[in-house]
Design an enzyme around this catalytic site. Structure first.
Site, PDB file in Angstrom:
ATOM      1  N   HIS A 257      -9.417  23.344  31.413  1.00  0.00           N
ATOM      2  CA  HIS A 257      -9.749  24.724  31.068  1.00  0.00           C
ATOM      3  C   HIS A 257      -8.516  25.604  31.036  1.00  0.00           C
ATOM      4  O   HIS A 257      -8.498  26.649  30.380  1.00  0.00           O
ATOM      5  CB  HIS A 257     -10.774  25.276  32.066  1.00  0.00           C
ATOM      6  CG  HIS A 257     -11.770  26.203  31.447  1.00  0.00           C
ATOM      7  ND1 HIS A 257     -12.637  25.810  30.447  1.00  0.00           N
ATOM      8  CD2 HIS A 257     -12.028  27.517  31.664  1.00  0.00           C
ATOM      9  CE1 HIS A 257     -13.398  26.828  30.098  1.00  0.00           C
ATOM     10  NE2 HIS A 257     -13.043  27.877  30.799  1.00  0.00           N
TER      11      HIS A 257
ATOM     12  N   HIS B  82     -17.323  33.547  23.115  1.00  0.00           N
ATOM     13  CA  HIS B  82     -17.921  34.321  24.202  1.00  0.00           C
ATOM     14  C   HIS B  82     -19.076  35.169  23.675  1.00  0.00           C
ATOM     15  O   HIS B  82     -18.949  35.809  22.633  1.00  0.00           O
ATOM     16  CB  HIS B  82     -16.885  35.242  24.850  1.00  0.00           C
ATOM     17  CG  HIS B  82     -15.908  34.530  25.720  1.00  0.00           C
ATOM     18  ND1 HIS B  82     -14.694  35.079  26.084  1.00  0.00           N
ATOM     19  CD2 HIS B  82     -15.960  33.316  26.317  1.00  0.00           C
ATOM     20  CE1 HIS B  82     -14.049  34.235  26.862  1.00  0.00           C
ATOM     21  NE2 HIS B  82     -14.794  33.155  27.013  1.00  0.00           N
TER      22      HIS B  82
ATOM     23  N   ARG C  19      -7.340  26.186  27.598  1.00  0.00           N
ATOM     24  CA  ARG C  19      -8.121  27.246  26.934  1.00  0.00           C
ATOM     25  C   ARG C  19      -7.628  28.622  27.386  1.00  0.00           C
ATOM     26  O   ARG C  19      -7.473  29.539  26.576  1.00  0.00           O
ATOM     27  CB  ARG C  19      -9.600  27.060  27.259  1.00  0.00           C
ATOM     28  CG  ARG C  19     -10.564  28.114  26.704  1.00  0.00           C
ATOM     29  CD  ARG C  19     -11.979  27.625  26.954  1.00  0.00           C
ATOM     30  NE  ARG C  19     -12.982  28.678  26.914  1.00  0.00           N
ATOM     31  CZ  ARG C  19     -13.660  29.047  25.827  1.00  0.00           C
ATOM     32  NH1 ARG C  19     -13.397  28.473  24.671  1.00  0.00           N
ATOM     33  NH2 ARG C  19     -14.587  29.982  25.898  1.00  0.00           N
TER      34      ARG C  19
ATOM     35  N   TYR D  33      -8.840  38.376  29.985  1.00  0.00           N
ATOM     36  CA  TYR D  33      -7.526  37.904  29.556  1.00  0.00           C
ATOM     37  C   TYR D  33      -6.540  39.055  29.370  1.00  0.00           C
ATOM     38  O   TYR D  33      -5.334  38.832  29.419  1.00  0.00           O
ATOM     39  CB  TYR D  33      -7.658  37.086  28.272  1.00  0.00           C
ATOM     40  CG  TYR D  33      -8.356  35.777  28.505  1.00  0.00           C
ATOM     41  CD1 TYR D  33      -7.713  34.732  29.161  1.00  0.00           C
ATOM     42  CD2 TYR D  33      -9.675  35.583  28.105  1.00  0.00           C
ATOM     43  CE1 TYR D  33      -8.354  33.531  29.401  1.00  0.00           C
ATOM     44  CE2 TYR D  33     -10.322  34.382  28.342  1.00  0.00           C
ATOM     45  CZ  TYR D  33      -9.662  33.367  28.997  1.00  0.00           C
ATOM     46  OH  TYR D  33     -10.301  32.181  29.244  1.00  0.00           O
TER      47      TYR D  33
ATOM     48  N   ARG E  48     -13.621  24.607  24.839  1.00  0.00           N
ATOM     49  CA  ARG E  48     -14.082  24.151  26.139  1.00  0.00           C
ATOM     50  C   ARG E  48     -13.957  22.625  26.163  1.00  0.00           C
ATOM     51  O   ARG E  48     -13.957  21.981  25.132  1.00  0.00           O
ATOM     52  CB  ARG E  48     -15.541  24.550  26.381  1.00  0.00           C
ATOM     53  CG  ARG E  48     -15.790  26.063  26.359  1.00  0.00           C
ATOM     54  CD  ARG E  48     -17.266  26.360  26.560  1.00  0.00           C
ATOM     55  NE  ARG E  48     -17.535  27.793  26.599  1.00  0.00           N
ATOM     56  CZ  ARG E  48     -17.870  28.533  25.549  1.00  0.00           C
ATOM     57  NH1 ARG E  48     -17.996  27.947  24.354  1.00  0.00           N
ATOM     58  NH2 ARG E  48     -18.085  29.821  25.664  1.00  0.00           N
TER      59      ARG E  48
ATOM     60  N   LYS F 289     -21.808  26.881  23.696  1.00  0.00           N
ATOM     61  CA  LYS F 289     -22.898  27.066  24.652  1.00  0.00           C
ATOM     62  C   LYS F 289     -24.165  27.527  23.942  1.00  0.00           C
ATOM     63  O   LYS F 289     -24.120  28.329  23.023  1.00  0.00           O
ATOM     64  CB  LYS F 289     -22.499  28.097  25.712  1.00  0.00           C
ATOM     65  CG  LYS F 289     -21.494  27.576  26.730  1.00  0.00           C
ATOM     66  CD  LYS F 289     -21.292  28.571  27.842  1.00  0.00           C
ATOM     67  CE  LYS F 289     -20.390  28.016  28.937  1.00  0.00           C
ATOM     68  NZ  LYS F 289     -20.191  28.976  30.025  1.00  0.00           N
TER      69      LYS F 289
END
Length: 315
Positions: free
Chosen positions: A261, A287, A264, A296, A165, A189
């Site tokens: 992004h 994730h 990524r 994806y 990220r 995150k």
């Protein structure tokens, strides 16, 4: 959705934030961070959303803390009329649910006004990935004769090699990189850490940056950040956003087709195209849920359809 300039103009039309609402929002953000360990970007987004509601209400009926379902519905309707997207309103609703849920748990109000609010239906948008040849063009665009150009090449290579990220890239500390083992320690995150392997190409450019460019940018200081500006500071997300746009243009790619992004997204899509396992990709991307990673597979499938239509004699 309104442009940044249009959002600023809308904000200027609203009254200033009242002290009572500002205190309520600050107390919520402190409690939410302590309970969930939320990322800075999440807290900043929640702050903007809650302050927008508070300024729109301007203290009506006891301010933001006492808003009822009808008041929240009216605010969502106002945002919709002014062009805010369903995705933006869905994020707002998440902030409101967290804010009022905390007030209910603390006994500060008896009901949750968001309980019966329906989230807006979000259109399914697929991540935009560049082709492998386009990525090569972007990666090769910086002028590596300068310290900043060599830094930019190393940043782009790392972003694409590790699927980071933007915030993870600009905030990575120098101590997070281990070129001897070929891995990067990333804080994602919610403060969750993960180890990401680096390919030989990324390691090559990172080593060149460390040997040739970083000492110049650090200028005898001892900054903690891996990547540095000429002032010896960590680059901002906005700076990297501009760099990506600039190098896309140098590579002959419409800058509107790419964002940080997007590197990524390209990382994930290209791995899947070459047979990567979905669970492994989830770990690499950091994730929390596999369902987030599964988007994806749809990108890869759409690309296969286009290839078939273009090259198959009966496509």
């Amino acid at each position: 959705m309104p442009s940044p300039a249009e959002r600023r103009q809308l904000a200027m039309q609203l009254p200033p934030l009242r002290d009572a609402d500002a205190r309520a929002i600050e107390q919520f953000l402190d409690a939410y961070w302590a309970e969930h360990g939320a990322a800075k970007q999440t807290l900043a987004s929640y702050r903007r959303d809650l302050e927008g509601l508070a300024r729109w209400r301007d203290g009506a009926g006891g301010g933001i803390g006492a808003a009822d379902r009808a008041g929240l519905f009216d605010y969502l309707a106002w945002r919709t009329r002014h062009g805010y997207s369903p995705r933006s309103n869905a994020r707002l609703l998440s902030a409101l649910r967290a804010f009022y849920g905390l007030r209910v748990r603390r006994g500060e109000r008896p009901d949750d006004p968001t309980a019966l609010l329906e989230p807006p239906k979000l259109p399914r948008s697929l991540p935009k990935a560049l082709s492998e040849s386009e990525i090569e063009g972007v990666l090769g665009a910086p002028d590596i004769a300068s310290a900043e150009g060599l830094r930019d090449r190393a940043m782009l290579e790392l972003m694409y090699a590790a699927g980071l990220r933007v915030s993870e890239l600009v905030e990575v500390p120098a101590t997070g990189l281990n070129l001897r083992q070929g891995v990067l320690r990333v804080q994602g995150k919610g403060g969750k850490e993960r180890l990401v392997p680096l390919g030989e190409e990324a390691q090559h450019w990172l080593q060149r940056y460390l040997d040739q460019a970083r000492p110049q940018l650090a200028a005898k200081r001892s900054p903690a950040a891996l990547f540095l500006t000429r002032q010896g500071m960590a680059p901002t997300r906005q700076l990297f956003w501009h760099l990506v746009k600039r190098y896309a243009a140098v590579a002959g790619i419409d800058p509107r087709r790419i964002s940080p992004h997007g590197l990524r997204h390209s990382f994930a899509t290209h791995l899947l195209n070459h047979g990567a396992d979905l669970r492994a990709l989830q770990m690499l991307l950091g994730h929390a849920s596999l369902s987030t990673t599964q988007i994806y597979t749809l990108v890869a499938r759409e690309q296969l359809k286009r290839l078939h239509a273009k090259h198959h004699p009966r496509g």
